[in-house]
Structure formats: structure tokens, C-alpha cells
Design a protein around this motif. Structure first.
Motif, PDB file in Angstrom:
ATOM      1  N   ILE A 164      -4.061  -5.089  -5.721  1.00 30.78           N
ATOM      2  CA  ILE A 164      -5.489  -4.743  -5.741  1.00 30.78           C
ATOM      3  C   ILE A 164      -5.653  -3.274  -5.362  1.00 30.78           C
ATOM      4  CG2 ILE A 164      -7.753  -5.247  -4.742  1.00 30.78           C
ATOM      5  CD1 ILE A 164      -6.723  -8.067  -4.145  1.00 30.78           C
ATOM      6  N   PHE A 165      -4.881  -2.852  -4.360  1.00 27.97           N
ATOM      7  CA  PHE A 165      -4.949  -1.461  -3.903  1.00 27.97           C
ATOM      8  C   PHE A 165      -4.571  -0.498  -5.024  1.00 27.97           C
ATOM      9  CE2 PHE A 165      -2.608   2.116  -1.902  1.00 27.97           C
ATOM     10  CZ  PHE A 165      -3.686   2.719  -1.279  1.00 27.97           C
ATOM     11  N   GLN A 225      -9.876   5.745  -1.369  1.00 25.92           N
ATOM     12  CA  GLN A 225      -9.060   4.828  -2.151  1.00 25.92           C
ATOM     13  C   GLN A 225      -7.565   5.126  -2.107  1.00 25.92           C
ATOM     14  OE1 GLN A 225      -9.101   4.775  -6.291  1.00 25.92           O
ATOM     15  NE2 GLN A 225      -8.693   6.937  -6.454  1.00 25.92           N
ATOM     16  N   ASN A 226      -7.182   6.283  -1.559  1.00 26.99           N
ATOM     17  CA  ASN A 226      -5.756   6.553  -1.423  1.00 26.99           C
ATOM     18  C   ASN A 226      -5.110   5.733  -0.315  1.00 26.99           C
ATOM     19  OD1 ASN A 226      -5.624   8.394  -3.480  1.00 26.99           O
ATOM     20  ND2 ASN A 226      -6.320  10.064  -2.158  1.00 26.99           N
ATOM     21  N   ASP A 227      -5.914   5.311   0.650  1.00 28.86           N
ATOM     22  CA  ASP A 227      -5.338   4.569   1.765  1.00 28.86           C
ATOM     23  C   ASP A 227      -5.902   3.167   1.929  1.00 28.86           C
ATOM     24  OD1 ASP A 227      -3.741   6.688   3.699  1.00 28.86           O
ATOM     25  OD2 ASP A 227      -5.248   7.605   2.425  1.00 28.86           O
ATOM     26  N   TYR A 228      -7.053   2.912   1.314  1.00 28.40           N
ATOM     27  CA  TYR A 228      -7.675   1.615   1.521  1.00 28.40           C
ATOM     28  C   TYR A 228      -8.128   1.022   0.191  1.00 28.40           C
ATOM     29  CZ  TYR A 228      -8.008   2.954   6.429  1.00 28.40           C
ATOM     30  OH  TYR A 228      -7.725   3.333   7.693  1.00 28.40           O
ATOM     31  N   ILE A 229      -8.447  -0.263   0.227  1.00 25.00           N
ATOM     32  CA  ILE A 229      -9.077  -0.871  -0.936  1.00 25.00           C
ATOM     33  C   ILE A 229     -10.582  -0.719  -0.744  1.00 25.00           C
ATOM     34  CG2 ILE A 229      -9.404  -2.964  -2.279  1.00 25.00           C
ATOM     35  CD1 ILE A 229      -6.647  -3.843  -1.386  1.00 25.00           C
ATOM     36  N   VAL A 230     -11.216  -0.029  -1.656  1.00 22.93           N
ATOM     37  CA  VAL A 230     -12.626   0.321  -1.503  1.00 22.93           C
ATOM     38  C   VAL A 230     -13.411  -0.161  -2.717  1.00 22.93           C
ATOM     39  CG1 VAL A 230     -14.157   2.192  -0.823  1.00 22.93           C
ATOM     40  CG2 VAL A 230     -11.713   2.510  -0.653  1.00 22.93           C
ATOM     41  N   LYS A 249     -13.982  14.931  -9.192  1.00 25.42           N
ATOM     42  CA  LYS A 249     -14.642  15.260 -10.454  1.00 25.42           C
ATOM     43  C   LYS A 249     -16.151  15.164 -10.280  1.00 25.42           C
ATOM     44  CE  LYS A 249     -11.143  15.494 -13.404  1.00 25.42           C
ATOM     45  NZ  LYS A 249     -10.068  15.019 -12.602  1.00 25.42           N
ATOM     46  N   ASP A 252      -2.236  -7.899  -2.156  1.00 28.54           N
ATOM     47  CA  ASP A 252      -3.051  -6.844  -1.558  1.00 28.54           C
ATOM     48  C   ASP A 252      -2.688  -5.489  -2.171  1.00 28.54           C
ATOM     49  OD1 ASP A 252      -4.844  -5.959   0.751  1.00 28.54           O
ATOM     50  OD2 ASP A 252      -3.053  -4.740   1.045  1.00 28.54           O
ATOM     51  N   ASP A 296     -12.308  -9.786  -2.132  1.00 27.33           N
ATOM     52  CA  ASP A 296     -11.069 -10.150  -1.452  1.00 27.33           C
ATOM     53  C   ASP A 296     -10.253  -8.907  -1.163  1.00 27.33           C
ATOM     54  OD1 ASP A 296     -10.964 -13.190  -1.561  1.00 27.33           O
ATOM     55  OD2 ASP A 296     -11.471 -12.659  -3.616  1.00 27.33           O
ATOM     56  N   ASN A 297      -9.681  -8.855   0.040  1.00 28.00           N
ATOM     57  CA  ASN A 297      -8.792  -7.772   0.454  1.00 28.00           C
ATOM     58  C   ASN A 297      -9.483  -6.404   0.558  1.00 28.00           C
ATOM     59  OD1 ASN A 297      -7.148  -9.929  -0.526  1.00 28.00           O
ATOM     60  ND2 ASN A 297      -5.422  -8.558  -0.299  1.00 28.00           N
ATOM     61  N   ASN A 337     -11.358  -3.339   2.093  1.00 32.02           N
ATOM     62  CA  ASN A 337     -11.556  -2.824   3.441  1.00 32.02           C
ATOM     63  C   ASN A 337     -12.944  -2.213   3.607  1.00 32.02           C
ATOM     64  OD1 ASN A 337      -8.467  -1.986   2.612  1.00 32.02           O
ATOM     65  ND2 ASN A 337      -8.650  -2.976   4.590  1.00 32.02           N
ATOM     66  N   ARG A 391       0.846  -1.201   0.000  1.00 29.52           N
ATOM     67  CA  ARG A 391       0.000   0.000   0.000  1.00 29.52           C
ATOM     68  C   ARG A 391       0.880   1.248   0.000  1.00 29.52           C
ATOM     69  NH1 ARG A 391      -5.786  -1.348   2.664  1.00 29.52           N
ATOM     70  NH2 ARG A 391      -5.893  -3.460   1.894  1.00 29.52           N
ATOM     71  N   ASN A 392       0.847   2.086   1.037  1.00 28.10           N
ATOM     72  CA  ASN A 392       1.650   3.303   0.975  1.00 28.10           C
ATOM     73  C   ASN A 392       2.941   3.193   1.770  1.00 28.10           C
ATOM     74  OD1 ASN A 392      -0.178   4.577  -0.684  1.00 28.10           O
ATOM     75  ND2 ASN A 392      -1.424   5.263   1.049  1.00 28.10           N
ATOM     76  N   TYR A 436     -15.563   7.569  -2.130  1.00 25.10           N
ATOM     77  CA  TYR A 436     -14.731   6.546  -2.787  1.00 25.10           C
ATOM     78  C   TYR A 436     -13.382   7.137  -3.166  1.00 25.10           C
ATOM     79  CZ  TYR A 436     -13.123   3.183  -6.250  1.00 25.10           C
ATOM     80  OH  TYR A 436     -12.364   2.292  -6.937  1.00 25.10           O
ATOM     81  N   GLN A 457      -6.946   0.174  -8.131  1.00 23.95           N
ATOM     82  CA  GLN A 457      -8.087   1.093  -7.996  1.00 23.95           C
ATOM     83  C   GLN A 457      -7.796   2.411  -8.680  1.00 23.95           C
ATOM     84  OE1 GLN A 457     -10.125   0.715  -3.991  1.00 23.95           O
ATOM     85  NE2 GLN A 457      -8.144   1.489  -3.471  1.00 23.95           N
ATOM     86  N   SER A 493     -15.532  -9.195  -6.806  1.00 26.33           N
ATOM     87  CA  SER A 493     -14.580  -9.818  -5.903  1.00 26.33           C
ATOM     88  C   SER A 493     -14.368  -8.914  -4.697  1.00 26.33           C
ATOM     89  CB  SER A 493     -13.265 -10.027  -6.650  1.00 26.33           C
ATOM     90  OG  SER A 493     -12.230 -10.152  -5.715  1.00 26.33           O
TER      91      SER A 493
END
Lengths: 376, 535
Positions: free
Chosen positions: A348-349, B195-200, B401, A345, B223-224, B226, A232-233, B191, A352, B221
Motif C-alpha cells: 500500500i505504501f 508519502q515518502n515515509d508514511y501511507i497518506v 509540482k 502494508d 486500511d494501513n 497513517n 516501507r523504507n 501529501y 502511493q 480504503s
């Protein structure tokens, strides 16, 4: 369950090492979390879909165990051949590339995955291809001018080698190392102490690649390896190892055939963790993260450094975007499967933000008019 | 001969009317009552004519006037074909019938019942073959009933699959967003920030019903992941409660409580109760509810709620002085309110006071409209609750946006500034658009709108009022469609402003092409796109 494809093999000098890495990755992926799809690319560039729990023996009998398969450029599906026709087999959610050298580590497979919209745990195509070509990599470092590198000359097979000799004498002098520009794992590397050596070795090295990197050879030096991965970061920096070679430089047989037993990079004789001064260690770590950030890398990347004992100077040697065995032996206190979980992980992150803007609505075409009907 | 003509007559009735019926059912979410209401309002005369011909034919047949029977039969067929062409021209223009799985299943059911019906007719010696409309309606109703039953079974299946899938991810946190308007925007902004810190993951555009959310969950999916952001739409009492039982939200955001879908809700009170079903669920499950207390009814709901709650309040900071903001912040004792101060300059800026770092955080956004500042404030509040640091929030907000067709600015081919605000307009968003239009500095401003719909009894008054306001801001108003034509016309005239008004039947290509030719002196705003029901 995520469908994770592990792609290994490929048309490359490091085909066999890639198989080792691939089999290690397949067997270290968590069964309960992922359904693994091992894909083997043979030396003729044909793709094979292998059984889930794959061993080296299976890979050697790939034509019996495996099924011919293929991918298109616009879908996430893996297709297998059935009676000579392609049939959808399954969808691939994520790919792990375990390929070394050309036609794999050079970004070609990463590019295919990008076209198909499949996220990869590895580096995207730009940094992959840039790091694979040793000359381009050095040119990049020259432009970046933040990291030390050994002075170099690039040589093309069509150039006159007498000229090369003159250049060498003029810039840094003998001894020099010849490296084929686009091969990893120390294949085809030769040391030349004088002009005769150079003539002789050039003929051999040219067989691997037409472009050759000519680099100053250090006399008294140590090599340091370090791996960096981003979860991630957060950057995770491995411990530093010092591989030890009986010969002058680390050769292919040193790296992979220690004791006539193929076990991968872990078997190499080495000092780990390496004993080095804290200032050098800090430099190695900061340079590695700097490069990782600047090249927008992803997944595990191993950086190799050379330290000149005479001049007390550190040089970067190369960056491996897909290191052998995923350099998992460098990460203390982290198991191979934890490393892979983290990479997945992260993929996937990061995928996005890949998906945000790809298409921009413009009025260009509506202003052009009908181009087909232009009459002069 | 008579039998053949009668048979063809029956077939034409079935083929033509059945397609219209399926089309209308699809448009009205497969509801028998509303579909028939609409069908009859549009085709009553045609139905009566077909019915009368049927009866006439039947009587002629029974009394053995064979020639007359054949002639009238042929006339009826020609009439039905003529009807078919007209329908094609007017009704299938924009949204064609979509052959979804459900429609295909339905057609399968219908064909089998028709076969049985035809068999019965033959057994009964062709006596009733002339009563084509009657046969058709009976078969259709049986078909709908069977189809509904089958769909119900499918729905249960999908729902159980979604519940089972979600139970595999105990660590997944769910954020539910509901409200009469603004929920899609808040969803998208949240969102982008998370999304900069988590998987959303977030439910896509139109997937805000129970089945839509089920479909999304089953096909995605997780998986993973948050955080899952679920937009919760409601047209009926109990809709939100059902969605809550499916996704089990941990955090709820209520953006606004208005009059949207008053027709199906029945009363304003029902809307209020339905939106609060999210809060009721979170009260029982120790969740947090974030209210937009700029909204009057939301403020009321926030006041009445006894669980863990947060009110988000955007304040116009007239003094343009940040010290004032801090002063207000410190003077405020109620920690259930998160305050955001709108900065008084031309840009869309907000600021808030970050207690953890003791600093004022400035947010700047490119989004248009004051209501968007409220939406941003809601998303930011949720992100702050989830521990996203201010630096990350500032970065994300700057790059937000506009959601497609919601105050989305574009430059047309000719250079005119075109603002698309075409998605599902209502009184509130119309008003927000007017504020934006007022602030934009262009010599000629054009509004293209059919007015707002789905407002129950107040529809005329609302449109009248909006048109009166618009006439003072815009130089031209182009009224589309006849639904609100008179309300808008009279409203615009009542203001005595110097405003040119044009009327059009439909929003067609000609309007778009003339807008495309306008140059950069023009501002054009497309406000609202009517749902299919009105086309």
C-alpha cells in the motif's frame, strides 16, 4: 476491509508447490483485517474462485468447490461466470501471488495486476521476469559486475553440442551442471562429468526448455539461503540457512518430497541458522540488499548462494522473487501472518508513489496535423 | 381542440422551464433563494411574457373566445420553443446538466406530482390548464421541498456511515487544512512530502464540503493509512466546525484569511470566525494549529490563540547571507514561530534552521510565485512536526509540482510560455501572478482574464486596482466576459501605460487557437476562470 486476492497454481512445472504456498498464505492472513479471495489457476490456465478458508483438499476438488472466474485488463474487478456470462463478483484491492515458475513468477501475472491498477505485494514484472530466466539473470549480473557468479555458457537447442563441449573444455572444464533457463525449484537439473554425460543429459534437459544454462560444477561446496524483505523504507534480512542434500545438488525431491510427505520448504533437512564466518555472512547480506535495491524488488525475495570450500569463494546462484512458503521459515521471530501484514502494508505504501505521474500532456498531436489526409 | 392545444402548451412549459430550473439549482448548490434570484435576473422578461399569455388565454377560455384562444395557444408554444433554442445556445455551452442520482430522484418526484396535478386539472374540467406557469411553479416548489427532505435524510445516512467508518481507525491521524486560499496547494505539497515515509490519503480536488468529505471517506480504503489530509472548505459560518466534528483533526493548518465567499458569509468577521473554528476545535482537543503568519489576519488569529500553536513566517533575506539567518534564529526567543528565509537569487529557494541537527537546511523548488513559498513552508512545518527528517523534506520539495491551473507553466504548441492560473482567482493570487509575470523575461506579455469575482461591494475597486497594476506589466490585456469589463478597462486606462486592450464575450476556441500560434517571444497568462454563475 481490504479485499486481498491470493493467486496460486498456474501453468508451470511447480504447480503443486504453488498450491502449498497459496494455501499457507490464505490460512495465515488475518481474517479480521482482510477479506481473502483465493484464486486458483488450474493446469489449463483456467481461473477458479475458491471458498475463503481453503485447504489442499478443496483445491484438489476445485471444479466442484470453486467457481470459474476471470479478470479483464482495465478494471480492479473479479468476474465470475454465471450462465456463461461474466458478472462482477468483487473488487480486488491488493494481490498476493503465490505462483512459482513460468506463467506466474515470471512477471506475467504481476503485469496483469499492474494494468488493472491493483498493487501486488510481490516484485513487479521487470525483476520477476529477469530473475526467472537463469541466463538473463547471469547476463544482468555480468553487466552489474558487483557480485560473483559461477562462470557459465548459454546453450540453445539449435546449437551443435560438439561445439558446446569444446567451449566447456576451453573455459572451465568438466564437471558441469545443466539447468533449463526458465524453471525454478531445481527441476530438470543434471550433472555431467564428461562428454558422454553431456550428450545424454542434454536430450533430457531440452525437453524442459530450449535454452539451457551450462555452469561450472563446484566439487566441495555448501549452499546458503537468505531472504530479504522491505517494510516501507526499512530492509529486513533473515537469518541464513544451509540446506543439506544427500545427493550432489539439491534436487526437486529433496526440496519438496522429503520423507514422502509434502509439507513445503520447511521440512527440508537443513542447518539453521547456518554456521558461517562473519565475513561471508556480511557479504551474503550486502549482496542480497544490493540486488534487491538494484532490481527495485518488492516483497519477500530469497537469494541462494554457493560457497566454494576449496577456493573460499562465494557465488550467487539465483534469486527467487516468489520463494516457496514465502521463505517465512527463514525469518526468526516473525510469524507468517506478521510477514504478510508487513508485505501488505509495504505494498500500500509503495503504490502511493506508483500513482504519481503516468500521463504527460504534450502538444505532439496538435502539431502533427491531419495524418489521414496526406496525399502524395 | 382547445384542450389539446392548452395541454401541449402546458407540456412545453413544463419540459422547457423545468430543465432550466434544474440546471440553475444544480449550479447553485440546490439553494432555492439564490437560484430564483439568478433565474429571475436572466429570464424575467420571458417569465412575464409566458405569464401574461397564460392569463390572456385563461380569460379568453372562460369567456369562450375559442378561436382566439387556439391561435394564442399556438403562438405561445412557438415562443417557448424559440426560447428553448436560445437557452440551449447560451447556457448549456460549457457545463451541461449532469444527471446525478439526486437529479434523477428529483425528476422522479416531479413526474409523480405532475401526474397528480394533471389529474386535478382534468377533474376541475380543464379550467386552469391555461395557467401553465403557475402550475409549473407550484409543482416545482413542492418538488424541491420534498427533494430537499429526501436529500437531508441521505446526508444524515452518509454522514453516519463516515463517522462509523472513521471510528474503526483509532490510529489514523487527521490533518485539517483550511483558509481562504492556498489550501489545495498546501494539501498537495504536504501529501507529496509525507508519502515518502508514511501511507497518506488526501481528499481529492473538489471534495472539501461536508458531503464531499463524507463521500470520499465512505468510498476510500483507509486500511494501513497513517495520515488523512482533509481540505476544509467553507462558504458559511459553522461549516468548518461541522467538518471538525466529522473527521476530528489532530493537526490544523490555516493558510490565509481573506474575503473569499463574502457573499455567503455575510461579513468579514464571519469569515475570520469560521476559519478559526478549526483552531477552536483543536484547542478543546489538544491539537496543534499551524498558522501562516505572513497573512495579516492569520497573524492576528495566531496572536489570540491560546492553545498549542505554530506560526510559519517566510522572511525575505535581503543580505543573501546564511549567517544572518542563523543569527536571527538564535536571537529569536519565541519558539512558537518557525522561520523560513527566502534566498535572494533568481531561483525559488528557502532555507530553515533545523534545531535537531543544528544545521541550516536549504530547500529549492520549481514552483512559481512567492505565495507558493509560504505554502511550501506550511507543508514543511507540518512534516517536521510529524518527524520527517530534513533530507527527505529537501528531496520532496525539489520535486513538487504545481497544482493544475494554479500558476502552472506550460509550453504552447507554437513555443509561447503559457501560465495557467485559471482556478478560482482572487485578489491575493492575482497579485502573486503579477509578481511572477514581472520577473519572467519575455518581450511580449499577454494577460487573458475576466477579472476577479465574489468580492462583494469592493469588486469594482479591486478589479480597477488590479487592472492598473497589470497594465504596467503586460503589453496586452484581453478582457473576457462583461462582468468586470468596465472596471478592468478604466483601471487599465488610468495607468497611462502603453498597453493594448482587447475585449471578448467568452473564452472560446478562437482565443485558444490564436494563443497556440504564438512563438517563444510570448508569455501568456490565463488568470481566473469564472464560475458557471457568470456564464
Amino acid at each position: 476491509m481490504l479485499n486481498v486476492a491470493v493467486i496460486f497454481g498456474g501453468v508451470s512445472c511447480e504447480h503443486d508447490i504453488s498450491i502449498i504456498t497459496g494455501v499457507q498464505v490464505v490460512n495465515n492472513l488475518d481474517d479480521s483485517k482482510y477479506s481473502v479471495i483465493p484464486i486458483y489457476i488450474d493446469k489449463n490456465a483456467k481461473w477458479y474462485y475458491l471458498p475463503q478458508k481453503v485447504s489442499i483438499e478443496d483445491v484438489l476438488e476445485y471444479e466442484i468447490v470453486g467457481k470459474r472466474c476471470s479478470m479483464s485488463a482495465d478494471s480492479k474487478c473479479l468476474y465470475t461466470y454465471q450462465f456463461g456470462k461474466l458478472k462482477k463478483r468483487c473488487q480486488i484491492d491488493l494481490a498476493i501471488l503465490a505462483m512459482h515458475g513460468l506463467n506466474g513468477e515470471d512477471g506475467s501475472v504481476a503485469a496483469l495486476m499492474q494494468l488493472n491498477g491493483i498493487s501486488c505485494i510481490n516484485c513487479p514484472m521487470l525483476c520477476s521476469s529477469l530473475c526467472l530466466d537463469k541466463i538473463t539473470f547471469k547476463n544482468y549480473l555480468a553487466g552489474l559486475s558487483l557480485i560473483n557468479y559461477l562462470p557459465y555458457i548459454s546453450y540453445n537447442s539449435s546449437d551443435d553440442y560438439v561445439n558446446l563441449d569444446k567451449k566447456i573444455v576451453k573455459s572451465f572444464g568438466y564437471p558441469v551442471i545443466l539447468k533449463p533457463a526458465n524453471l525454478g525449484s531445481s527441476i530438470g537439473i543434471a550433472v555431467c562429468n564428461n562428454f558422454d554425460d553431456l550428450q545424454q543429459n542434454l536430450l533430457e534437459v531440452i525437453q524442459y526448455d530450449k535454452n539451457i544454462l551450462v555452469e561450472k560444477k563446484l566439487k566441495n561446496f555448501v549452499e546458503y539461503n537468505i531472504a530479504v524483505v522491505k517494510f516501507r523504507n526499512e530492509f529486513i534480512i533473515s537469518s541464513i540457512e544451509e540446506p543439506i542434500s544427500k545427493n550432489q545438488i539439491l534436487t526437486y525431491s529433496d526440496k519438496y518430497l522429503a520423507g514422502n510427505k509434502i509439507i513445503g520448504m520447511e521440512s527440508l533437512t537443513r542447518k539453521f541458522p547456518a554456521k558461517l564466518s562473519s565475513s561471508v555472512k556480511k557479504k551474503i547480506e550486502s549482496w542480497s540488499v544490493l540486488l534487491y535495491k538494484n532490481l527495485k524488488m518488492r516483497g519477500v525475495v530469497r537469494f541462494d548462494y554457493l560457497f566454494d570450500n576449496d577456493e573460499q569463494k562465494l557465488y550467487i546462484n539465483e534469486a527467487n522473487t516468489i520463494p516457496g512458503s514465502y521463505a517465512n521459515y527463514l525469518f526468526e521471530g516473525m510469524s507468517f501472518s506478521d510477514l504478510l501484514n508487513g508485505c501488505i502494508d509495504n505494498a500500500i505504501f509503495e503504490s502511493q508513489s506508483d500513482n504519481t505521474i503516468k500521463y504527460f500532456e504534450s502538444s505532439v498531436l496538435s502539431n502533427v496535423g491531419n495524418l489521414g489526409k496526406i496525399n502524395k | 381542440m382547445i384542450e389539446i392545444i392548452a395541454f401541449i402548451g402546458l407540456l412545453t412549459t413544463i419540459l422547457i422551464l423545468q430543465k432550466i430550473h434544474i440546471y440553475y439549482f444544480q449550479m447553485n448548490r440546490y439553494e432555492i433563494k439564490t437560484s430564483y434570484k439568478m433565474l429571475l435576473s436572466n429570464y424575467l422578461i420571458d417569465f412575464v411574457i409566458i405569464g401574461l399569455i397564460d392569463i390572456l388565454n385563461y380569460l379568453l377560455y372562460i369567456n369562450e373566445y375559442n378561436t382566439a384562444c387556439i391561435v394564442i395557444g399556438i403562438v405561445a408554444i412557438v415562443y417557448k420553443i424559440y426560447l428553448f433554442w436560445n437557452i440551449k445556445k447560451y447556457n448549456y455551452q460549457k457545463n451541461k446538466l449532469k444527471y446525478t442520482q439526486r437529479v434523477l430522484r428529483w425528476i422522479g418526484i416531479l413526474i409523480s406530482i405532475y401526474l397528480i396535478a394533471i389529474l386535478l386539472i382534468i377533474l376541475l374540467d380543464y379550467k386552469y390548464i391555461h395557467l401553465s406557469l403557475l402550475i409549473f411553479e407550484i409543482v416545482n416548489l413542492i418538488g424541491i421541498t420534498i427533494s430537499k427532505l429526501i436529500e437531508y435524510i441521505y446526508e444524515i445516512k452518509y454522514k453516519n456511515a463516515a463517522i462509523k467508518k472513521l471510528s474503526n481507525y483509532p490510529n489514523l491521524k487527521v490533518i485539517g487544512i483550511t483558509g481562504s486560499y492556498g489550501k489545495t496547494s498546501v494539501k498537495q505539497y504536504l501529501y507529496s512530502i509525507l508519502q515518502n515515509d508514511y501511507i497518506v490519503k488526501a481528499t481529492p480536488m473538489s471534495y472539501n464540503t461536508l458531503m464531499g468529505v463524507c463521500k470520499y471517506i465512505n468510498g476510500t480504503s483507509l486500511d494501513n493509512v497513517n495520515y488523512l489530509i482533509v481540505e476544509m472548505g467553507a462558504v458559511r459560518k459553522g461549516d468548518i466546525a461541522k467538518l471538525c466534528r466529522l473527521v476530528h483533526p489532530d493537526i490544523g493548518i490555516i493558510t490565509s484569511i481573506g474575503n473569499q465567499h463574502l457573499d455567503t458569509f455575510g461579513s468579514v468577521d464571519n469569515i475570520y470566525k469560521t476559519k478559526n473554528e478549526l483552531a477552536d476545535y483543536l484547542m478543546d482537543n489538544n491539537g496543534v494549529v499551524i498558522y501562516n503568519i505572513n497573512d495579516k489576519k492569520c497573524y492576528k488569529a495566531w496572536n489570540e490563540y491560546n492553545g498549542h500553536k505554530i506560526g510559519v513566517y517566510v522572511i525575505n533575506n535581503n543580505s543573501n547571507d546564511i549567517n544572518y539567518a542563523i543569527y536571527c534564529e538564535n536571537g529569536e526567543t519565541n519558539d512558537n514561530i518557525y522561520k523560513y528565509y527566502k534566498m535572494q537569487n533568481n531561483k525559488q529557494n528557502l532555507s530553515y534552521y533545523d534545531i535537531s541537527t543544528n544545521k541550516v537546511v536549504y530547500l529549492s523548488t520549481m514552483l512559481l510565485g512567492e505565495h507558493n513559498l509560504q505554502n511550501v513552508a506550511l507543508a514543511v512545518t507540518c512534516a517536521r512536526l510529524l518527524g520527517i527528517d530534513s533530507a527527505s523534506v529537501v528531496r520532496s520539495v525539489a520535486s513538487l509540482k504545481a497544482v493544475d491551473n494554479r500558476l502552472q507553466p506550460k509550453i504552447g504548441p507554437g513555443g509561447a510560455l503559457i501560465i495557467m492560473d485559471a482556478y478560482n482567482s482572487n485578489e491575493f493570487s492575482f497579485g502573486a501572478m503579477l509578481k511572477v509575470a514581472k520577473d519572467i523575461d519575455k518581450p511580449i506579455k499577454i494577460l487573458i482574464t475576466p477579472g476577479v469575482v465574489d468580492m462583494g461591494n469592493e469588486q469594482y475597486d479591486i478589479n480597477y486596482r488590479l487592472a492598473a497594476l497589470s497594465a504596467n506589466i503586460f503589453n496586452e490585456i484581453w478582457i473576457i466576459n462583461k462582468v468586470n469589463k468596465y472596471a478592468l478597462l478604466e483601471g487599465a486606462n488610468s495607468s497611462n501605460a502603453d498597453c493594448i486592450i482587447k475585449t471578448y464575450d467568452t473564452l472560446d476556441k478562437n482565443i485558444f487557437s490564436s494563443v497556440n500560434e504564438l512563438d517563444d517571444k510570448f508569455l501568456v497568462i490565463f488568470e481566473n476562470d469564472l464560475p458557471d454563475t457568470y456564464k
